[in-house]
Write a protein that holds these residues in place. Structure first.
Motif, PDB file in Angstrom:
ATOM      1  N   ASN A 102     -54.523  24.541  29.409  1.00 37.37           N
ATOM      2  CA  ASN A 102     -54.023  24.583  30.779  1.00 37.37           C
ATOM      3  C   ASN A 102     -55.159  24.359  31.763  1.00 37.37           C
ATOM      4  N   THR A 137     -46.386  25.285  42.721  1.00 35.72           N
ATOM      5  CA  THR A 137     -47.487  24.338  42.914  1.00 35.72           C
ATOM      6  C   THR A 137     -47.078  22.935  42.486  1.00 35.72           C
ATOM      7  N   ARG A 195     -47.061  28.594  39.411  1.00 37.44           N
ATOM      8  CA  ARG A 195     -47.402  27.243  38.953  1.00 37.44           C
ATOM      9  C   ARG A 195     -46.241  26.277  39.180  1.00 37.44           C
ATOM     10  N   SER A 198     -53.399  20.491  35.837  1.00 34.88           N
ATOM     11  CA  SER A 198     -51.935  20.355  35.969  1.00 34.88           C
ATOM     12  C   SER A 198     -51.452  19.024  35.460  1.00 34.88           C
TER      13      SER A 198
END
Length: 373
Positions: A365, A207, A204, A368
């Motif tokens: 979550n 990302t 993550r 993002s």
């Protein structure tokens, strides 16, 4: 042989004396530079050889505060005779208006400051110049700040630099999903360079780096620090850097305050802002937090609030391999103000960011980015 050793020792002593003498001369040059008042603000007239770091130290402010107030680009060289309005804490907006009028309209008091050392008297202010200065100040108030956001030529493609190493890869897809084959390259770039130790970087976090790159048009990302093994001397005992979930970085040609504000739109991410250092901190976690640390490299943390102290993932003194820190020599900048590698003082164009705030961690979550951004 003893004579050679003696001569080497004497040369070493002489070198240290020369360094101390040069530092003293630099401080003396700043202290003796012409200073005058422009309204409620102090105006410093730049002398030959002076730097923003020395000037900021004299007036107990930060480099980015002086830069923002006077409209200077990151890496821009100071010219002798330049008039710098020194902002007072809490009155940065008024100082910026005064600087806009001073630099473009040149009110008569600026001439007085320039001629103060020569003992010449100044005449009355010209009424036309007064009107011009007011118009320029109004224009500065209404001017929209630059966002630095651009559409990337190659969405998802990142350029990450750390020292002499470089990674160019397709990190995320057009839909914002991580390309798994790119993760080992990110892990390599974010390793602990001092020991060459590395652990897999959180997908993550990789990302989010891709999303930051896309938001700023694919500009080069400069990594300052990534994974760091636990040490008994670190200020933050449980840092996300120790588990591969944090990165300290800057975006080439973009002020750190702008990078900071975009990173704060991410869900379940920690963002740290260090006005007196060179980077923005970003990590991935189960909640959304933000903190400000006014310490300089090597210093103990100076958080802006108890909330910041509870949320912080690291202190500036924890960061390793951070070249270009305030007060340390940095590389020259390009003509457009963007750094060639690591800027000397981070390019932040905001001195007093919003205070640290707790954020409702119940958002989960699912995305993002926070809604509405």
């Amino acid at each position: 042989m003893s004579n050679v050793v003696h001569m080497q020792a004497e040369a070493s002593k002489l070198g240290r004396r020369l360094v101390r003498w040069a530092a003293a001369m630099a401080l003396a040059a700043v202290a003796s530079a012409p200073v005058y008042a422009e309204g409620a603000e102090v105006v410093h007239v730049v002398a030959r050889g002076q730097t923003l770091v020395r000037i900021a130290q004299r007036y107990r402010t930060t480099v980015e505060a002086i830069r923002q107030t006077n409209g200077l680009k990151p890496g821009e060289l100071l010219k002798p005779g330049l008039h710098l309005v020194i902002p007072e804490k809490g009155k940065e907006a008024e100082a910026a208006k005064r600087a806009a009028a001073l630099h473009s309209g040149k009110p008569e008091s600026a001439k007085k400051g320039a001629e103060a050392g020569k003992g010449s008297a100044a005449g009355k202010k010209n009424e036309g110049k007064k009107k011009d200065a007011k118009a320029l100040a109004a224009e500065a108030r209404n001017r929209k700040p630059a966002t630095y956001a651009q559409k990337p030529k190659r969405p998802g493609f990142v350029r990450i630099v750390r020292g002499t190493e470089k990674l160019e890869a397709q990190l995320i897809t057009r839909g914002g999903r991580l390309v798994p084959s790119a993760l080992p390259g990110v892990t390599r770039m974010l390793r602990h360079t001092a020991s060459n130790a590395k652990i897999p970087i959180d997908p993550r976090l990789a990302t989010l780096l891709g999303m930051v790159s896309d938001h700023f048009g694919g500009r080069t990302i400069h990594v300052v620090s990534g994974y760091r093994p636990v040490t008994p001397t670190q200020y933050t005992k449980h840092s996300n850097h120790n588990v591969g979930r944090a990165v300290d970085f800057m975006v080439e040609g973009v002020p750190n305050t702008v990078v900071r504000d975009f990173c704060r739109t991410f869900r379940n991410a920690g963002v740290g802002y260090y006005p007196n250092s060179t980077f923005v901190h970003m990590d991935v976690r189960s909640t959304k937090v933000y903190w400000v640390d006014y310490s300089r490299p090597g210093e103990a943390p100076r958080y802006d609030s108890p909330v910041a102290q509870a949320a912080a993932d690291e202190a500036a003194g924890d960061v390793d391999n951070a070249p270009g820190a305030v007060g340390a020599p940095g590389p020259e900048a390009k003509k457009d103000g963007s750094p060639t590698s690591v800027p000397q003082d981070g390019g932040s164009n905001g001195t007093h960011p919003p205070p640290s705030q707790p954020v409702d961690p119940t958002t989960g979550n699912r995305s993002s980015q926070a809604p509405g951004r």
